[in-house]
Structure formats: structure tokens, C-alpha cells
Design a protein around this motif. Structure first.
Motif, PDB file in Angstrom:
ATOM      1  N   ASP A  56       0.858  -1.184   0.000  1.00 38.02           N
ATOM      2  CA  ASP A  56       0.000   0.000   0.000  1.00 38.02           C
ATOM      3  C   ASP A  56       0.893   1.231   0.000  1.00 38.02           C
ATOM      4  N   ALA A  57       0.772   2.059  -1.008  1.00 42.75           N
ATOM      5  CA  ALA A  57       1.622   3.236  -1.135  1.00 42.75           C
ATOM      6  C   ALA A  57       1.410   4.235  -0.005  1.00 42.75           C
ATOM      7  N   THR A  79      -0.224   4.751   8.389  1.00 44.96           N
ATOM      8  CA  THR A  79      -0.775   5.089   7.085  1.00 44.96           C
ATOM      9  C   THR A  79      -0.998   6.592   6.963  1.00 44.96           C
ATOM     10  N   LEU A  80      -0.813   7.109   5.756  1.00 45.62           N
ATOM     11  CA  LEU A  80      -1.078   8.521   5.489  1.00 45.62           C
ATOM     12  C   LEU A  80      -2.568   8.828   5.467  1.00 45.62           C
ATOM     13  N   LYS A  81      -3.409   7.807   5.417  1.00 44.47           N
ATOM     14  CA  LYS A  81      -4.856   7.987   5.383  1.00 44.47           C
ATOM     15  C   LYS A  81      -5.452   7.302   6.614  1.00 44.47           C
ATOM     16  N   PRO A  82      -5.670   8.064   7.694  1.00 49.10           N
ATOM     17  CA  PRO A  82      -6.089   7.464   8.962  1.00 49.10           C
ATOM     18  C   PRO A  82      -7.322   6.581   8.882  1.00 49.10           C
ATOM     19  N   GLN A  83      -8.224   6.833   7.952  1.00 51.93           N
ATOM     20  CA  GLN A  83      -9.417   5.987   7.839  1.00 51.93           C
ATOM     21  C   GLN A  83      -9.059   4.523   7.593  1.00 51.93           C
ATOM     22  N   LYS A  84      -7.894   4.289   7.006  1.00 53.03           N
ATOM     23  CA  LYS A  84      -7.484   2.909   6.737  1.00 53.03           C
ATOM     24  C   LYS A  84      -7.178   2.126   8.011  1.00 53.03           C
ATOM     25  N   LEU A  85      -6.947   2.831   9.118  1.00 53.27           N
ATOM     26  CA  LEU A  85      -6.661   2.138  10.378  1.00 53.27           C
ATOM     27  C   LEU A  85      -7.839   1.285  10.842  1.00 53.27           C
TER      28      LEU A  85
END
Length: 377
Positions: free
Chosen positions: A319-320, A347-353
Motif C-alpha cells: 500500500d503506497a 498510514t497517510l490515510k487514517p481511515q485505513k486504520l
């Protein structure tokens, strides 16, 4: 760590305890048959940092940074449900690993940061620590929000460093007493916090200079002066002499390319200090090992000993948006010829947590120790 004792018999036992705490080899013999792991339990759902500090009674203290908590991971917008720091106590008995997390709560049961901010609009990221006399000393990085000016910006900035003194370590961590001592002000732009170690009569702290090429400089505090650390702080200057205070522009760069967090630990069998860190270049996938015969250097530039799988573009599930950091060595879990360290991916996109439960907790690597002798002279 035991509380302050009152009888001569207890004082003798306490002194023996402190002597044992200084013995990494004794602790390693106890814990090297355990493999650390960090399950989601007791409301703890992931965290970073993960410095470990061995206690003489066989326990290990784990210090965590931003910690997700609850019955499941939750993110509102870009804001995860979290506290800014927590701790854990691990034990190893007959090869069985056990880790108890502590999330502080107020009288009404509301989760709190374990280390409470002393400055309005800021929080603490606790980093490395040492056991000395009546308790534990932990470096605290002051952090505050900052506008995200680019997609790579992480939305925070550093605002100085404090030192925590933690006592009552025999009891429940919920009841530990923490006092906060100013160390370095925001305006200095150099933060004694990356790694701490006691050698001789001093607490040495590796210090990232935020200016220029961001070198690592070395500071120290005489052990009798820990209760007033800002007044007693010293730095190593470019001539190799110790000076009062901290003037980064006049300090010696003991590591040309520093890191905000790492571990520095002595290995007597190798007659060498080892610094373990993730390469400070942003979004690097490389774990580095630097060596030196002395804390003051010379330090090697760093050998690449591991490439983090989660950041390899040809790896399954790559995942980039994932980046990894927080490399730390844990010598107390090493057997003969071993190296044990952790790192954390985020991750740079916190929703992915919320759905990507394979990131945002310490990952453990055990490998053959890649060096066989002392650092460069």
C-alpha cells in the motif's frame, strides 16, 4: 522499581535491585526465551514508539506513543480515537509471554494520556527512559498541531522537551506518581529525547538538532542533578569538551544524520555501543545499525541490516500510503548471537486504520547479530 524504603534491610535489598537493573546480560538470560508480541487486548488497539526498559524483577516496561483504544478502532474524519501515550508491563515466565497494558482513566473512567501535558495546546510523546535510584526517568517530547502544508506533512511540530520522574513502580501503573521537569525550551530546536543511557555518573541523552542537516548531538545530566535537569544540562561541543546548557550550533555532530527516535545500547560481548534506527530519510524502508566504541563516537554511518517488508513495492498487499518508522532494539530479549528489534507501520490515510488491522502496532524481528566486533576507532 521499588518505592523508597524505611528500614536498613529494605534499603540493602533496594540497592541490590538497582545493581541488578544495570545488568542487561542478567535480564537477557531471563527473557531471551520469550518472543514479544502486541495483541489487541484490554482496550489497547495499537500504538507506536515501543521503547522497552527492563526492571530487575523480570518485568519490562513498554512505553507507547499515540494509542488507539476502545472495543474497536474508530476514526472520525482524520481523527482516530486515541490517547497520546500509554504503557505496558510484560513478563516472561517459563517461556510464556504476557503483556498487560495500562490506559490511564480519570475518576469517571474517561481514558487519559499516561503522561499528562504540562503546556496548553500540546501533548507528550514519551520516548526512552532509564531506571535510577527511586524510580524511572523518561524523556518527553512536547508536540502540538501544525497545518498540513503538503500531502506528506504529518500535521504536527515539536515544541521542546521535558523529563518525567516516575515513582511507585512496585504498584499498579494506574497509581504510579509522575512529576514533570522542564528540560529544553521550544526555541532551542534541539530535543534531548531520542535515546537515553546511564554511563558512569551521568545520564546521556541523544539529541536531534532540528536545523540544517539534522545531526544527532550528545547531551548529559549529572545524576545528582536530575531533579533540576534544565539547569544541569550539558552538551558536547565541536572541540569534544562538555559545556553547560545546549547550544546546537556549537555542538559536535556525533551522528551526521540524526533520528528523532532510536535506541543506543551497550553490548559488552562486542565491546561496542549499538544504535538501531529506521533510516531518517523520509519514508525509507531501511533499518540501520550504527556502532561506536564510545557514546561520543566515532559512530559508523550505518549498515542496512533489514528492509521493511510492508514498504517493498513487490510485496503482496503493498500500500503506497503505508510508511514505517520507530526502530528500537530490545537487548533483554536477545539470546547469544541474536538481535531483536521492533518497528511500526502507519498510514497517510487514517481511515485505513479501521480495517487494516495488520498495521499500527510494533512488529518484532529476531535475526542474527550482524556485527562481530567493536565499532570503528
Amino acid at each position: 522499581m521499588q518505592a523508597i524504603v524505611k528500614s536498613s534491610l529494605k534499603s540493602a535489598a533496594f540497592f541490590f535491585f538497582l545493581l541488578c537493573a544495570a545488568s542487561g546480560l542478567a535480564q537477557s538470560a531471563t527473557n531471551s526465551n520469550c518472543e514479544p508480541s502486541f495483541p489487541f487486548a484490554q482496550g489497547w488497539l495499537g500504538a507506536d514508539a515501543a521503547y522497552s526498559i527492563p526492571f530487575a524483577d523480570g518485568r519490562d516496561l513498554w512505553i507507547f506513543g499515540d494509542t488507539l483504544y476502545g472495543d474497536e478502532r474508530r476514526v472520525s474524519g482524520d481523527e482516530p480515537t486515541m490517547v497520546r501515550n500509554t504503557v505496558g508491563i510484560s513478563t516472561c515466565k517459563d517461556g510464556h509471554w504476557k503483556l498487560d497494558y495500562t490506559i490511564r482513566h480519570d475518576a469517571k473512567g474517561k481514558p487519559l494520556d499516561f503522561f499528562q501535558s504540562q503546556h496548553k495546546g500540546t501533548w507528550y510523546w514519551p520516548l526512552d527512559g532509564v531506571v535510577h535510584e527511586d524510580g524511572l526517568w523518561v524523556t518527553l517530547l512536547c508536540v502540538r498541531n501544525s497545518p498540513k502544508t503538503t500531502s506528506a506533512a504529518l500535521g504536527f511540530e515539536i515544541c521542546g522537551t521535558d523529563l518525567a520522574h516516575v515513582t511507585g513502580l512496585r504498584g499498579d501503573p494506574q497509581d504510579w506518581k509522575v512529576s514533570y521537569l522542564p528540560l529544553v525550551a521550544d526555541a532551542v530546536h534541539a530535543n534531548p529525547s531520542a535515546s537515553t543511557v546511564i554511563e558512569g555518573d551521568y545520564l546521556y541523552i541523544f539529541t536531534l538538532d532540528e536545523d540544517g542537516k539534522r545531526p544527532e548531538v550528545l547531551t548529559r545530566i549529572p545524576l545528582p542533578g536530575l531533579n533540576d535537569p534544565s539547569r544541569n544540562l550539558q552538551y558536547l561541543d565541536v572541540a569534544g569538551q562538555w559545556q553547560s546548557g545546549l547550544e546546537p550550533g556549537k555542538a559536535k555532530a556525533v551522528m551526521e544524520h540524526g533520528a528523532s527516535e532510536m535506541t543506543v545500547r551497550y553490548h559488552p560481548e562486542l565491546k561496542s555501543w549499538i544504535a538501531l534506527l529506521v533510516d531518517p530519510n523520509i519514508f525509507s524502508s531501511q533499518v540501520l545499525l550504527r556502532t561506536s566504541p564510545r557514546l561520543t563516537g566515532p559512530w559508523t554511518d550505518g549498515e542496512v541490516i533489514y528492509k521493511i517488508p510492508e514498504m517493498q513495492k513487490d510485496a503482496p498487499g503493498y500500500d503506497a500510503d503505508t510508511f514505517c518508522y520507530a526502530g528500537k532494539e530490545h537487548p533483554e530479549f536477545e539470546g547469544r548471537g541474536d538481535l531483536v528489534f521492533t518497528y511500526v507501520c502507519n498510514t497517510l490515510k487514517p481511515q485505513k486504520l479501521v480495517k487494516e488491522l495488520n498495521i499500527y502496532f510494533p512488529k518484532v524481528v529476531r535475526m542474527k547479530m550482524p556485527i562481530t566486533g567493536k565499532g570503528q576507532e
